[in-house]
Design an enzyme around this catalytic site. Sequence first.
Site, mmCIF file in Angstrom:
data_model
loop_
_atom_site.group_PDB
_atom_site.id
_atom_site.type_symbol
_atom_site.label_atom_id
_atom_site.label_comp_id
_atom_site.label_asym_id
_atom_site.label_seq_id
_atom_site.Cartn_x
_atom_site.Cartn_y
_atom_site.Cartn_z
ATOM 1 C CE1 TYR A 182 38.619 57.619 21.850
ATOM 2 C CE2 TYR A 182 36.616 56.836 22.906
ATOM 3 C CZ TYR A 182 37.243 57.517 21.880
ATOM 4 O OH TYR A 182 36.504 58.067 20.879
ATOM 5 C CE LYS A 193 40.743 62.446 12.833
ATOM 6 N NZ LYS A 193 41.538 62.057 13.995
HETATM 7 P P1 NDP Z 1 45.654 54.334 10.511
HETATM 8 O O1 NDP Z 1 44.817 53.282 9.841
HETATM 9 O O2 NDP Z 1 46.040 55.552 9.772
HETATM 10 O O3 NDP Z 1 47.061 53.625 10.963
HETATM 11 C C1 NDP Z 1 47.050 52.374 11.581
HETATM 12 C C2 NDP Z 1 48.428 52.074 12.166
HETATM 13 O O4 NDP Z 1 48.311 50.900 12.967
HETATM 14 C C3 NDP Z 1 49.517 51.777 11.119
HETATM 15 O O5 NDP Z 1 50.760 52.189 11.628
HETATM 16 C C4 NDP Z 1 49.455 50.231 11.027
HETATM 17 O O6 NDP Z 1 50.669 49.654 10.630
HETATM 18 C C5 NDP Z 1 49.200 49.892 12.472
HETATM 19 N N1 NDP Z 1 48.559 48.607 12.687
HETATM 20 C C6 NDP Z 1 47.271 48.274 12.400
HETATM 21 N N2 NDP Z 1 47.025 46.996 12.790
HETATM 22 C C7 NDP Z 1 48.183 46.523 13.323
HETATM 23 C C8 NDP Z 1 48.568 45.270 13.889
HETATM 24 N N3 NDP Z 1 47.715 44.259 13.984
HETATM 25 N N4 NDP Z 1 49.833 45.128 14.344
HETATM 26 C C9 NDP Z 1 50.704 46.156 14.244
HETATM 27 N N5 NDP Z 1 50.408 47.372 13.725
HETATM 28 C C10 NDP Z 1 49.166 47.538 13.261
HETATM 29 O O7 NDP Z 1 44.914 54.638 11.888
HETATM 30 P P2 NDP Z 1 45.012 55.991 12.736
HETATM 31 O O8 NDP Z 1 46.445 56.381 12.768
HETATM 32 O O9 NDP Z 1 44.004 56.964 12.253
HETATM 33 O O10 NDP Z 1 44.507 55.520 14.196
HETATM 34 C C11 NDP Z 1 45.349 54.759 15.061
HETATM 35 C C12 NDP Z 1 44.672 54.619 16.425
HETATM 36 O O11 NDP Z 1 44.627 55.867 17.109
HETATM 37 C C13 NDP Z 1 43.221 54.116 16.378
HETATM 38 O O12 NDP Z 1 43.061 53.108 17.378
HETATM 39 C C14 NDP Z 1 42.384 55.338 16.701
HETATM 40 O O13 NDP Z 1 41.186 54.985 17.352
HETATM 41 C C15 NDP Z 1 43.345 56.076 17.660
HETATM 42 N N6 NDP Z 1 43.065 57.531 17.718
HETATM 43 C C16 NDP Z 1 42.684 58.074 18.929
HETATM 44 C C17 NDP Z 1 42.425 59.432 19.059
HETATM 45 C C18 NDP Z 1 42.004 59.992 20.392
HETATM 46 O O14 NDP Z 1 41.562 61.152 20.458
HETATM 47 N N7 NDP Z 1 42.139 59.253 21.488
HETATM 48 C C19 NDP Z 1 42.542 60.351 17.903
HETATM 49 C C20 NDP Z 1 42.986 59.696 16.680
HETATM 50 C C21 NDP Z 1 43.217 58.336 16.617
HETATM 51 P P3 NDP Z 1 51.045 49.452 9.058
HETATM 52 O O15 NDP Z 1 51.578 50.787 8.601
HETATM 53 O O16 NDP Z 1 52.097 48.401 9.070
HETATM 54 O O17 NDP Z 1 49.785 49.058 8.363
#
Ligand code: NDP
Length: 274
Positions: free
Chosen positions: A222, A67
């Site tokens: 989901y 993206k």
């Molecule tokens: P990114 O990798 O960009 O961001 C991940 C985020 O999750 C960061 O804020 C990270 O925190 C946090 N994180 C990861 N693991 C943990 C943990 N164990 N405990 C606490 N915080 C955690 O991912 P995306 O933003 O691209 O995706 C996030 C979610 O959204 C995914 O599950 C994805 O599948 C879902 N999604 C769903 C969509 C839909 O259409 N339904 C569309 C787009 C995304 P930190 O900054 O501290 O690392």
Amino acid sequence: MTAKKYAVIGHPIEHSKSPLIHQAFAQQFNLSIVYEKVLAPLDGFMATVKRLQAEGFLGANVTVPFKFEAFDASQALSARAQAAGAVNTLSFQSSQLVGDNTDGCGLVNDILKHQHTALAGKKVLLLGAGGAAQGVMLPLLEQQPLQLTVANRSLDKAQAMADRFAADAERSRTVLQVHTFADLSQTYDVVINATSAGLTESKLAIPAVVFKPGMLAYDMMYGRETPFMQQARAAGAQVADGLGMLVEQAAEAFSLWHGVRPETAPVIQSFRQS
Ligand code: NDP
């Protein structure tokens, strides 16, 4: 007439439901379209886009991990793609790449239409500061919530994201706050989990006080009940997963490409049943 051709590009891509969703929408209008899953090599996103353009495709959805690359490659960007810093929908217009981002409006449409929950005047908590969280910030603020709190494991990322949207929050008269999970001490009307913690079944260290009976707890993931959803359900919250967001973001892309707006409720329902 030959069918118009579209694709979703990702790595991996096999799991993608986008072809089924777009074909279900096309059926509603008796449109014949081709919509393919395309696996791009990790170092081959642009080569893949160029190949699709050369083969007469008219657009593509873009998913993990491309993206941001799609954002950089776009020659024109919608305001919401600009705000998100990421592109999930490309239109190939007379050899120009036009980038848009429909994830945020997909989330907001699902919350408003299918979860029957207004955001205006509400206290909203957004968990996470990654790509998905950044993509929903502007559409959430446009709903003019009373308060939008951003909480993330890494506070610096949450702060940088909030700073980026400070002017939008001011325009919406929304109080924008930043917290670590441990600092959260209020109860919210809507809590949105935009972290990827659910992927590893990790429990988020958020205090139970953020939930109250009847409030909406929304997980963008989901396909399975996450620890976040279990925690919210135990507190009496109305719980939703991200399937509706997925279908709504696809509907927005579909209407950009075809100029008609599909019905989403029957598509969401049929996915839930299967
Ligand atoms: P990114 O990798 O960009 O961001 C991940 C985020 O999750 C960061 O804020 C990270 O925190 C946090 N994180 C990861 N693991 C943990 C943990 N164990 N405990 C606490 N915080 C955690 O991912 P995306 O933003 O691209 O995706 C996030 C979610 O959204 C995914 O599950 C994805 O599948 C879902 N999604 C769903 C969509 C839909 O259409 N339904 C569309 C787009 C995304 P930190 O900054 O501290 O690392």
